[in-house]
Design a protein around this motif. Structure first.
Motif, PDB file in Angstrom:
ATOM      1  N   GLN A 140      46.536  53.575  33.144  1.00  0.00           N
ATOM      2  CA  GLN A 140      46.257  53.998  34.516  1.00  0.00           C
ATOM      3  C   GLN A 140      45.046  53.255  35.083  1.00  0.00           C
ATOM      4  N   HIS A 141      44.016  53.077  34.270  1.00  0.00           N
ATOM      5  CA  HIS A 141      42.844  52.316  34.719  1.00  0.00           C
ATOM      6  C   HIS A 141      43.230  50.873  35.041  1.00  0.00           C
ATOM      7  N   LEU A 142      44.090  50.293  34.205  1.00  0.00           N
ATOM      8  CA  LEU A 142      44.562  48.928  34.430  1.00  0.00           C
ATOM      9  C   LEU A 142      45.358  48.834  35.732  1.00  0.00           C
ATOM     10  N   LEU A 143      46.252  49.788  35.958  1.00  0.00           N
ATOM     11  CA  LEU A 143      47.055  49.788  37.185  1.00  0.00           C
ATOM     12  C   LEU A 143      46.175  49.932  38.425  1.00  0.00           C
ATOM     13  N   ILE A 144      45.178  50.789  38.348  1.00  0.00           N
ATOM     14  CA  ILE A 144      44.254  50.979  39.476  1.00  0.00           C
ATOM     15  C   ILE A 144      43.503  49.689  39.755  1.00  0.00           C
ATOM     16  N   ALA A 145      43.008  49.037  38.703  1.00  0.00           N
ATOM     17  CA  ALA A 145      42.266  47.787  38.877  1.00  0.00           C
ATOM     18  C   ALA A 145      43.159  46.701  39.472  1.00  0.00           C
ATOM     19  N   MET A 146      44.404  46.609  39.000  1.00  0.00           N
ATOM     20  CA  MET A 146      45.332  45.602  39.533  1.00  0.00           C
ATOM     21  C   MET A 146      45.646  45.871  41.002  1.00  0.00           C
ATOM     22  N   ARG A 147      45.893  47.135  41.349  1.00  0.00           N
ATOM     23  CA  ARG A 147      46.204  47.493  42.732  1.00  0.00           C
ATOM     24  C   ARG A 147      45.030  47.177  43.649  1.00  0.00           C
ATOM     25  N   LYS A 148      43.831  47.547  43.227  1.00  0.00           N
ATOM     26  CA  LYS A 148      42.641  47.289  44.043  1.00  0.00           C
ATOM     27  C   LYS A 148      42.379  45.794  44.198  1.00  0.00           C
ATOM     28  N   THR A 149      42.586  45.031  43.131  1.00  0.00           N
ATOM     29  CA  THR A 149      42.376  43.581  43.196  1.00  0.00           C
ATOM     30  C   THR A 149      43.379  42.925  44.135  1.00  0.00           C
ATOM     31  N   LEU A 150      44.649  43.285  43.998  1.00  0.00           N
ATOM     32  CA  LEU A 150      45.668  42.700  44.881  1.00  0.00           C
ATOM     33  C   LEU A 150      45.412  43.050  46.347  1.00  0.00           C
ATOM     34  N   THR A 151      45.064  44.299  46.622  1.00  0.00           N
ATOM     35  CA  THR A 151      44.826  44.683  48.021  1.00  0.00           C
ATOM     36  C   THR A 151      43.565  44.013  48.564  1.00  0.00           C
ATOM     37  N   ALA A 152      42.548  43.794  47.725  1.00  0.00           N
ATOM     38  CA  ALA A 152      41.342  43.093  48.175  1.00  0.00           C
ATOM     39  C   ALA A 152      41.657  41.639  48.507  1.00  0.00           C
ATOM     40  N   ILE A 153      42.496  41.006  47.676  1.00  0.00           N
ATOM     41  CA  ILE A 153      42.903  39.629  47.950  1.00  0.00           C
ATOM     42  C   ILE A 153      43.651  39.562  49.284  1.00  0.00           C
ATOM     43  N   ILE A 154      44.554  40.503  49.493  1.00  0.00           N
ATOM     44  CA  ILE A 154      45.322  40.537  50.742  1.00  0.00           C
ATOM     45  C   ILE A 154      44.383  40.680  51.941  1.00  0.00           C
ATOM     46  N   LYS A 155      43.422  41.587  51.842  1.00  0.00           N
ATOM     47  CA  LYS A 155      42.471  41.782  52.943  1.00  0.00           C
ATOM     48  C   LYS A 155      41.654  40.518  53.202  1.00  0.00           C
TER      49      LYS A 155
END
Length: 90
Positions: free
Chosen positions: A8-23
């Protein structure tokens, strides 16, 4: 409340990283996006897979039904104290 697993921590980190890149790479309106359409679709698929797995894990832990919300969003339920309710005269 259940402790989050490593997955779950890994999924959260991946989601946050991808959305930050998109922004960071999203251009102003009217300008061409730096990513190809294929890359955009792959990022969408990744975010969809992450969200689906997060939901599966939440349901396994009995945390289903959680949804993100805006801090200024009105809640669906409004609590009312019983002592503030006045009785109607008969």
């Amino acid at each position: 409340m259940t402790e989050l697993s490593k997955e779950q921590h890994l999924l959260i980190a991946m989601r946050k990283t991808l959305t930050a890149i998109i922004k960071d790479v999203t251009p102003p309106p009217g300008m061409r996006h730096p990513f190809s359409e294929a890359t955009i679709q792959q990022v969408r698929q990744c975010l969809g897979l992450i969200a689906a797995r997060e939901q599966e894990l939440a349901l396994e832990q009995g945390r289903g039904g959680e949804r993100p919300y805006y801090s200024d969003e009105r809640p669906d339920v409004q609590l009312v104290a019983f002592d503030t309710i006045k009785r109607r005269p008969n």
